[in-house]
Design a protein around this motif. Structure first.
Motif, short mmCIF file in Angstrom:
data_model
loop_
_atom_site.label_atom_id
_atom_site.label_comp_id
_atom_site.label_asym_id
_atom_site.label_seq_id
_atom_site.Cartn_x
_atom_site.Cartn_y
_atom_site.Cartn_z
N VAL A 633 0.86 -1.26 0.00
CA VAL A 633 -0.13 -0.02 -0.23
C VAL A 633 0.84 1.39 -0.01
CG1 VAL A 633 -1.88 1.48 1.32
CG2 VAL A 633 -1.84 -1.28 1.02
N GLU A 634 1.78 1.08 0.65
CA GLU A 634 2.83 2.44 0.75
C GLU A 634 3.45 2.72 -0.51
OE1 GLU A 634 6.42 3.74 3.52
OE2 GLU A 634 6.53 2.06 2.89
N GLN A 635 3.87 1.72 -1.16
CA GLN A 635 4.32 2.07 -2.50
C GLN A 635 3.32 2.56 -3.69
OE1 GLN A 635 6.92 -1.19 -4.05
NE2 GLN A 635 7.87 -1.70 -2.19
N ALA A 636 2.11 1.87 -3.43
CA ALA A 636 1.00 2.42 -4.28
C ALA A 636 0.62 3.91 -4.00
CB ALA A 636 -0.28 1.40 -4.08
N LEU A 637 0.65 4.24 -2.77
CA LEU A 637 0.24 5.60 -2.64
C LEU A 637 1.17 6.65 -2.82
CD1 LEU A 637 -1.06 5.42 1.22
CD2 LEU A 637 -2.13 5.92 -0.89
N ALA A 638 2.81 6.01 -2.77
CA ALA A 638 3.87 6.90 -3.40
C ALA A 638 3.65 7.27 -4.64
CB ALA A 638 5.13 6.05 -2.84
N LYS A 639 3.39 6.34 -5.65
CA LYS A 639 2.87 6.39 -6.86
C LYS A 639 2.17 7.55 -7.24
CE LYS A 639 4.70 1.86 -8.52
NZ LYS A 639 4.50 0.65 -9.18
N ALA A 640 1.12 7.52 -6.41
CA ALA A 640 -0.37 8.24 -6.67
C ALA A 640 0.10 9.83 -5.53
CB ALA A 640 -1.45 7.81 -5.93
N LYS A 641 1.42 10.03 -5.36
CA LYS A 641 1.89 11.08 -4.69
C LYS A 641 1.20 11.20 -3.38
CE LYS A 641 4.26 12.03 -8.36
NZ LYS A 641 5.56 11.72 -8.44
N GLY A 642 0.84 10.08 -2.61
CA GLY A 642 0.20 10.26 -1.21
C GLY A 642 1.18 9.67 -0.41
N GLY A 643 0.73 9.85 1.11
CA GLY A 643 1.44 9.54 2.06
C GLY A 643 0.93 8.41 2.98
N PHE A 644 1.74 7.39 3.56
CA PHE A 644 1.25 6.38 4.19
C PHE A 644 1.30 6.78 5.64
CE2 PHE A 644 1.15 2.40 6.54
CZ PHE A 644 0.06 1.84 5.83
N VAL A 645 0.42 6.64 6.50
CA VAL A 645 0.31 6.83 7.89
C VAL A 645 0.86 5.57 8.64
CG1 VAL A 645 -1.10 7.37 10.07
CG2 VAL A 645 -1.64 8.22 7.71
N PRO A 646 2.01 5.57 9.24
CA PRO A 646 2.63 4.54 9.86
C PRO A 646 1.86 4.30 11.41
CG PRO A 646 4.08 6.48 10.15
CD PRO A 646 3.04 6.71 9.16
N ASN A 647 2.10 3.26 11.86
CA ASN A 647 1.38 3.01 13.00
C ASN A 647 2.20 1.90 14.04
OD1 ASN A 647 -1.48 4.08 13.63
ND2 ASN A 647 -1.75 3.09 11.36
N ASP A 648 1.93 1.97 15.25
CA ASP A 648 2.66 1.05 16.20
C ASP A 648 1.86 -0.05 16.45
OD1 ASP A 648 4.62 3.10 16.29
OD2 ASP A 648 4.07 3.53 18.10
N CYS A 649 2.49 -1.44 16.81
CA CYS A 649 1.70 -2.47 17.23
C CYS A 649 2.69 -3.32 18.25
CB CYS A 649 1.53 -3.30 15.86
SG CYS A 649 0.57 -4.98 16.51
N ASP A 650 2.09 -3.68 19.51
CA ASP A 650 2.78 -4.10 20.44
C ASP A 650 2.09 -5.54 21.12
OD1 ASP A 650 4.48 -5.24 22.43
OD2 ASP A 650 4.94 -3.42 23.38
N LEU A 651 2.36 -6.64 20.42
CA LEU A 651 1.55 -7.73 21.05
C LEU A 651 2.59 -8.77 21.83
CD1 LEU A 651 -0.01 -8.77 17.45
CD2 LEU A 651 -0.81 -7.26 19.44
N SER A 652 3.47 -8.07 22.21
CA SER A 652 4.49 -8.87 23.24
C SER A 652 4.01 -9.08 24.39
CB SER A 652 5.73 -8.11 23.48
OG SER A 652 6.19 -7.33 22.29
N ALA A 653 4.45 -10.53 24.85
CA ALA A 653 3.80 -11.11 26.03
C ALA A 653 4.32 -10.17 27.36
CB ALA A 653 4.39 -12.55 26.06
N PRO A 654 3.09 -9.78 27.95
CA PRO A 654 3.71 -8.94 29.24
C PRO A 654 4.77 -9.95 30.13
CG PRO A 654 1.33 -8.99 28.92
CD PRO A 654 1.79 -9.97 28.02
N GLU A 655 5.44 -9.29 31.05
CA GLU A 655 6.65 -9.99 31.68
C GLU A 655 5.79 -11.15 32.59
OE1 GLU A 655 10.09 -8.83 34.93
OE2 GLU A 655 9.04 -7.37 33.86
N GLY A 656 6.14 -12.19 32.69
CA GLY A 656 5.58 -13.27 33.55
C GLY A 656 4.27 -13.96 32.71
N ALA A 657 3.98 -13.48 31.80
CA ALA A 657 2.81 -13.82 31.06
C ALA A 657 2.94 -15.30 30.22
CB ALA A 657 1.93 -13.00 30.23
N GLU A 658 2.06 -16.11 30.28
CA GLU A 658 2.14 -17.24 29.44
C GLU A 658 1.70 -17.18 27.80
OE1 GLU A 658 0.05 -20.43 31.25
OE2 GLU A 658 1.29 -20.29 33.25
N GLY A 659 1.45 -15.97 27.41
CA GLY A 659 1.17 -15.74 26.12
C GLY A 659 1.38 -14.38 25.65
N GLY A 660 1.14 -14.39 24.49
CA GLY A 660 1.23 -12.96 23.82
C GLY A 660 -0.13 -12.11 24.00
N GLN A 661 0.10 -10.79 23.73
CA GLN A 661 -1.13 -9.98 23.73
C GLN A 661 -2.10 -10.03 22.72
OE1 GLN A 661 -1.28 -6.21 25.98
NE2 GLN A 661 1.04 -5.88 25.31
#
Length: 917
Positions: A633-661
Motif C-alpha cells: 500500500v505504501e508504494q501504491a500511495l507513493a506512486k499516487a503522490k500520497g503518504g502512508f500513515v505508520p502505526n505502532d503495534c505491540d503484541l509482546s507477552a507481558p512480563e511473566g505472562a504465558e501468552g502474547g497480547q
C-alpha cells in the motif's frame, strides 16, 4: 468420430510437403481402407491416449480426430479435414513447426498434455524403400505442465514444480504422507514429510505446476477438496507408488549404491521421490535431466502458513493471480531470473530457525552498509544468465549454442564475484563466495573461446563456433566460402556469355542451384550456342529456370563443404555439452550462490530505497513494531503522490505472562483496519524470510504459524457460503494456533445474524486468549466486545481514529488505544454514493433502533446473548459467594439498568467471584 473407430483413410495432403513425397502419394484413398500414414498415426496415438499428439508432417505438426477438435477450439485455429473414414470426414488441424512452442505454451496453460512425434529419418531414406513407404516417426517427448524446460514455455521469474504425493499406513487408523517436488528446469529436488492436517498447507507452500497421485488416492472422497485446489493433477497407476523398489530406483537414477549419503528419508518420502524420477524418465523418454540428489526439508523448519492465509495476504500473487500488487511484486529488486525465483521461495517459506534468520539479516545489513559493494555486485549480477535452466536443457539434449554461452558467461561472472566478496565477513556472503570460487575456470575459458559473441538460437543453424577454435572447421569453412565466391564468378561469366544482364544464379531447397532469367530472355538460352550449356528446369509466371553441368558440379562441392562444416560444429557442440553436464554439480552450486547473492543485494537495495530497518529477532514472545507500514500500500500511495500513515503495534507477552497480547481493533469501514492487520503479518513474513522490514523499529519473536482470516469470499462450487468459508477458516485457526503463532482476524461473525455473530466473535476471542494464548489482532464492528478487556488480562483495545467535519467522516488512519463507539456506516455509505433519500431514511431508522436499545431491559440482552455464559478452560470449581459478592448483588436494581450498565455490572460481579489456581 474417434481414433479408436479404426485406422482412417485420407485424401491428398492439405499442405505442400515436398520432403514427405512418399506419404503424399500414399494419402489419396477414400475407400475406407487403412493408409500407411494414418495407420502410423493411430498406432502412436494408441500408445499415448492421454496426450494430444503433435504428429510431424514436413513443416507442420498435424492433429487428427478428437485431438484436432480439442486443439482447434483451445488454440483458435481452423479445423479442417483430411479424407474420410466410414463416410465421415476426419477432423484435422495443424500448427507450424516454427511456432510450435507458442502453441504448446497455450495448450499446457490450459491443462493439456502433448506428445511430440518427430520424423526420425530423412524422407529421402523412406523413398528408397518404395513409393508408398512412410517416414519413420515416434514420440520424442511428452510435454506436461511440470516437466517444461524451454524458456518460451516458462515464466523466467517463477519456479515450475513437479510434485508427487505418496501415502503409507502409519498405524491402525493413521497415515503418513510424503511429498517429493522437483523443478526439472533447474534441477532442484526436495522431499518432506506431511500429514492429513498439514497436507493442504504444504501443497500451498510448494505451489506445484503439476501433481502426481496414485489413482486410488485421487479418487478418495475425503481428499477431494484438497485436490480441487490444485492446478494440474496426473493420476498414475498404483504401481507407480509401490514402495518395494523405490530406494533401488532412486539409487539407480543417481548412480549410487545407497542413498545413505543423501540423508535419512521416510518410506512415504522415498516412494514419492521414486515416482518423480520414474515420471521424469517416462516424459523425457530416457533422457535424464541434471536433477540434484533429493534434499529433505527439516520438520518445522519454515513458518507454517495455510492456503487461506496465503491468499488473504497475497504473498506471491494477488487474489486474481497477478504478481503485481502482491508482497513479492512490491519487494522484488532482484536482477536475475534465478534470484527472483529464490526470493519467491523465501517469501513462501519463511524460516523459523533464529540463527539462520539472523544470518540472512547479517548479509543484507552488510550490503546496506557497503553501498558501493552492493552496487558493484548488482551490476555484475545483471549480466548473469540463467545457469540452472541452461544446464537442464543441455542435460536433456534440448540445449542450443546460447545455453553453452550462458554457462560460460555465468561461470566467468561467478569467478569475478567471488573475488569481489573475499573480504565480506557475514557467513552467508562468505559461503556464496566460496561456492563461486569453485567455478571451473578452464571450462569457462573454453566455452568463451569456442563460441561467437552472438550465436544462433538453434544448433542446426550452424555458425556458432568462433573462427580459430578448430583448424579443421576453419579449413572446411574456407572451402565452403570459396565455393560461394566461385558461384558469383560463374554468374558473371554466364552474364557476359549470354548478354543477359538480369541473369542470376539462385538456390532453393527443392531445385538446389539454378540459373534464372526473365521469360523475355529465356529463348536466348534455348538457342545455339547456349543450348549446349543450359538445360531447362522450370517455367514460372515471370521467370524461367535452367541448370548447367558446371553449376551441378559446383553445387555438389558447396553442399559437401557446408554439410561437413555443420557436422564439425555439431561434434564440437556435443563435446562441450558433455563437459558441461559432467560439471553439473559445480555449475548448479554456482547458480544457487548467484541467486542467493542476488536476493541479498536486492533486499539491501529495497531497504535503502524504501527505508526498511533490520528487525531484532528473539526467541521470546515479542512483537513490538514502531512506525510499521504496509509495503504494498505504501508504494501504491507513493506512486499516487500520497503518504502512508505508520502505526505502532505491540503484541509482546507481558512480563511473566504465558501468552502474547491480543489487540481488539475497532473503527469504521474504510478507516484502515484491514491494512493495519495485514501489514503486521507481512512484517513478520519479511523478517523471517531474511529481509529488513518497513518500520522505524521492530522487535519480533519467531512465529511458528501464521493465520489470517481477512475479507469475505464464498466457495459456491463446494456448496460453501461466505459465512461457511469464514467459519471453516476460523475453526482451523482456533484448532491449530499455538503460543508462538500470530493470528489476524477481521470481522468474525459478520456473515450471520447480529447476536449469533457477536456470540461467535466473543467465544473466539476468549478462546484465543485462554486456550491458544497467541499473539493476535482481532478487528471487529461488535463494539460490545471491547468490554472483554476488563476481564482478559492480555487483551487491549485499539481503534482507528476518525474525525467528523460538517457531517462527513474523515479517516485519519491512525491506530490509538481505546475503543470506537460508532461504525460510521451511514457516512461511509454516503461517500460511496448512495442516494440522499436512502441516507436520510437510514439515519431515521438508526435513531429509532438506538432509542429502542437504550430502552431495552438488561435481561433481554442477557437472554439473547448466551455468550456471557461462555465456558473457559479449565473450568474452575464453583466457589462460595463471599460477603462482597452478596452485597453487590443486593445493590443491583435490574429494572433500572441500561444494557451497558447491565454489562458493566456483570463484569463487576465476575471480578468479585473467588478464583482458584
Amino acid at each position: 468420430m474417434t481414433v479408436a473407430d479404426a485406422c482412417p483413410a485420407e485424401t491428398e495432403a492439405p499442405r505442400p510437403a515436398p520432403d514427405d513425397a512418399p506419404e503424399a502419394s500414399a494419402a489419396r484413398r477414400e475407400d475406407g481402407h487403412v493408409t500407411p500414414v494414418m495407420a502410423q498415426f493411430v498406432e502412436i496415438k494408441a500408445a499415448n491416449p492421454d496426450c494430444l499428439l503433435f504428429y510431424r508432417m514436413g513443416d507442420f505438426y498435424e492433429l487428427f480426430f478428437e485431438d484436432a477438435e480439442q486443439a482447434s477450439q483451445a488454440l483458435g485455429i481452423v479445423l479442417t479435414k483430411r479424407g474420410k473414414h466410414l463416410g465421415a470426414d476426419i477432423p484435422m488441424c495443424g500448427v507450424p513447426v516454427s511456432r510450435a512452442e507458442e502453441y504448446l505454451h497455450k495448450l499446457i496453460a490450459l491443462g493439456f498434455r502433448v506428445a511430440v512425434c518427430e520424423q526420425l529419418e530423412d524422407p529421402a531414406e523412406a523413398r528408397k524403400r518404395g513409393s508408398k513407404s512412410v517416414v519413420r516417426r515416434d514420440v520424442t517427448r511428452l510435454v506436461t505442465p511440470g516437466t517444461l524446460t524451454e524458456d518460451a514455455l516458462l515464466d523466467a521469474r517463477r519456479e515450475n514444480v513437479l510434485l508427487a504425493v505418496a501415502r503409507v499406513r502409519a498405524g491402525e487408523d493413521a497415515f503418513a504422507y510424503g511429498l517429493a517436488f522437483a523443478d526439472v528446469s533447474t534441477g532442484t529436488f526436495r522431499v518432506c514429510a506431511s500429514s492429513a492436517a498439514a497436507l493442504a498447507a504444504d501443497l500451498a507452500r510448494i505451489d506445484p505446476a503439476e501433481v502426481l497421485l496414485s489413482d486410488a488416492l485421487f479418487e478418495e472422497a475425503d481428499l477431494r477438496p484438497v485436490w480441487d485446489e490444485l492446478p494440474a493433477i496426473t493420476p498414475l497407476p498404483r504401481q507407480s507408488f509401490e514402495g518395494a523398489g523405490a530406494e533401488h530406483r532412486l539409487a539407480q537414477y543417481f548412480g549410487v549404491a545407497t542413498l545413505d549419503g543423501f540423508g535419512s528419508f521416510g518410506r512415504a518420502e522415498l516412494i514419492a521421490a521414486a515416482a518423480i524420477v520414474a515420471y521424469v524418465e517416462r516424459t523425457q523418454l530416457g533422457a535424464r535431466p541434471a536433477l540434484a540428489p533429493p534434499v529433505r526439508d527439516a520438520d518445522d523448519a519454515t513458518l507454517r502458513i495455510d492456503a487461506g492465509t496465503r491468499i488473504n495476504l497475497e504473498l506471491v500473487r494477488t487474489t486474481t493471480g497477478e504478481r503485481r500488487g502482491s508482497l513479492l511484486g512490491a519487494v522484488d529488486r532482484t536482477v536475475t531470473s534465478a534470484g527472483a525465483r529464490l526470493l519467491a521461495r523465501r517469501l513462501a517459506e519463511p524460516l523459523t530457525d533464529l540463527s539462520a534468520i539472523r544470518g540472512r539479516h547479517d548479509a543484507v545489513g552488510h550490503l546496506v552498509e557497503e553501498g558501493a559493494l552492493a552496487a558493484a555486485l548488482r551490476r555484475r549480477l545483471a549480466a548473469v544468465p540463467d545457469l540452472a535452466r541452461a544446464l537442464s536443457r543441455l542435460s536433456l539434449g534440448r540445449g542450443g549454442p546460447r545455453d553453452l554461452l550462458a554457462i560460460g558467461q555465468g561461470l566467468e561472472e561467478g569467478l569475478a564475484l567471488a573475488d569481489a566478496l573475499r573480504a565480506a565477513p557475514p557467513a552467508d556472503l562468505a559461503r556464496c563466495a566460496a561456492a563461486l570460487a569453485r567455478c571451473e575456470p578452464g571450462l569457462a575459458r573454453d566455452l568463451r573461446a569456442a563460441l561467437v559473441e552472438a550465436p544462433p538460437h538453434l544448433r542446426r543453424d550452424g555458425g556458432f563456433i568462433a573462427p580459430g577454435y578448430d583448424a579443421d572447421l576453419d579449413a572446411t569453412r574456407a572451402l565452403r566460402d570459396e565455393s560461394r565466391r566461385v558461384v558469383a564468378e560463374l554468374e558473371r561469366t554466364y552474364v557476359e556469355a549470354t548478354g543477359v544482364r538480369t541473369l542470376k544464379i539462385r538456390h532453393n531447397a527443392v531445385l538446389g542451384y539454378f540459373v534464372e532469367v526473365t521469360a523475355q530472355n529465356a529463348d536466348r538460352l534455348r538457342e545455339p550456342p547456349h543450348l549446349a550449356t543450359f538445360t531447362h528446369r522450370q517455367t514460372l509466371a515471370g521467370a524461367v529456370r535452367f541448370t548447367s553441368p558446371e553449376l551441378a558440379a559446383l553445387e555438389s562441392r558447396i553442399a559437401s563443404a557446408g554439410e561437413r562444416a555443420l557436422a564439425l560444429e555439431q561434434a564440437i557442440f556435443d563435446r562441450l555439452a558433455e563437459r558441461v553436464v559432467a560439471a553439473a554439480d559445480a555449475i548448479r552450486t554456482a547458480a544457487e550462490a548467484l541467486a542467493e547473492l542476488d536476493v541479498h543485494a536486492g533486499l539491501a537495495r529495497l531497504a535503502v530505497d524504501e527505508r526498511h530497518v533490520r528487525p531484532t529477532m528473539t526467541a521470546a514472545l515479542d512483537f513490538a513494531i514502531e512506525g510499521g507500514r504496509h509495503p504494498v500500500v505504501e508504494q501504491a500511495l507513493a506512486k499516487a503522490k500520497g503518504g502512508f500513515v505508520p502505526n505502532d503495534c505491540d503484541l509482546s507477552a507481558p512480563e511473566g505472562a504465558e501468552g502474547g497480547q491480543i489487540w481488539l481493533v475497532t473503527g469504521p469501514n474504510m478507516a484502515g483496519k484491514s491494512t493495519f492487520l495485514r501489514q503486521n503479518a507481512l512484517i513478520a513474513v519479511l523478517a523471517q524470510a531474511g529481509a529488513f522490514v518497513p518500520a522505524r523499529s521492530a522487535r519480533l519473536g519467531v512465529v511458528d504459524r501464521l493465520f489470517s482470516r481477512v475479507g469475505a469470499a464464498d466457495d459456491l462450487a463446494r456448496g460453501r457460503s461466505t459465512f461457511m468459508v469464514e467459519m471453516v477458516e476460523t475453526a482451523a485457526i482456533l484448532n491449530q494456533a499455538t503460543r508462538r503463532s500470530l493470528v489476524i482476524l477481521d470481522e468474525i461473525g459478520r456473515g450471520t445474524a447480529t447476536f449469533d455473530g457477536m456470540s461467535i466473535a466473543w467465544a473466539s476471542l476468549e478462546h484465543l486468549h485462554e486456550i491458544n494464548r497467541c499473539r493476535a489482532l482481532f478487528a471487529t464492528h461488535f463494539h460490545e466486545l471491547t468490554a472483554l478487556s476488563q476481564r482478559c488480562a492480555r487483551l487491549a483495545n485499539a481503534t482507528v481514529k476518525v474525525a467528523e467535519w460538517q457531517g462527513d467522516v474523515v479517516f485519519l488512519h491512525e491506530v490509538v488505544p481505546g475503543a470506537a463507539d460508532r461504525s460510521y456506516g451511514i457516512q461511509v455509505a454516503r461517500l460511496a454514493g448512495l442516494p440522499p433519500a436512502v441516507i436520510a431514511r437510514a439515519k431515521a431508522v438508526l435513531a429509532e433502533l438506538e432509542a429502542a436499545e437504550r430502552a431495552a431491559p438488561a435481561q433481554r440482552l442477557i437472554d439473547e446473548l448466551p455468550l456471557f455464559a461462555a465456558a473457559r478452560r479449565p473450568p474452575p470449581e464453583a466457589a462460595p459467594a463471599d460477603d462482597a459478592l452478596a452485597a453487590a448483588l443486593d445493590a443491583i436494581d435490574p429494572d433500572a439498568l441500561t444494557p451497558r450498565a447491565a454489562l458493566e455490572a456483570i463484569y463487576a460481579l465476575k471480578a468479585l467471584r473467588p478464583r482458584r489456581g
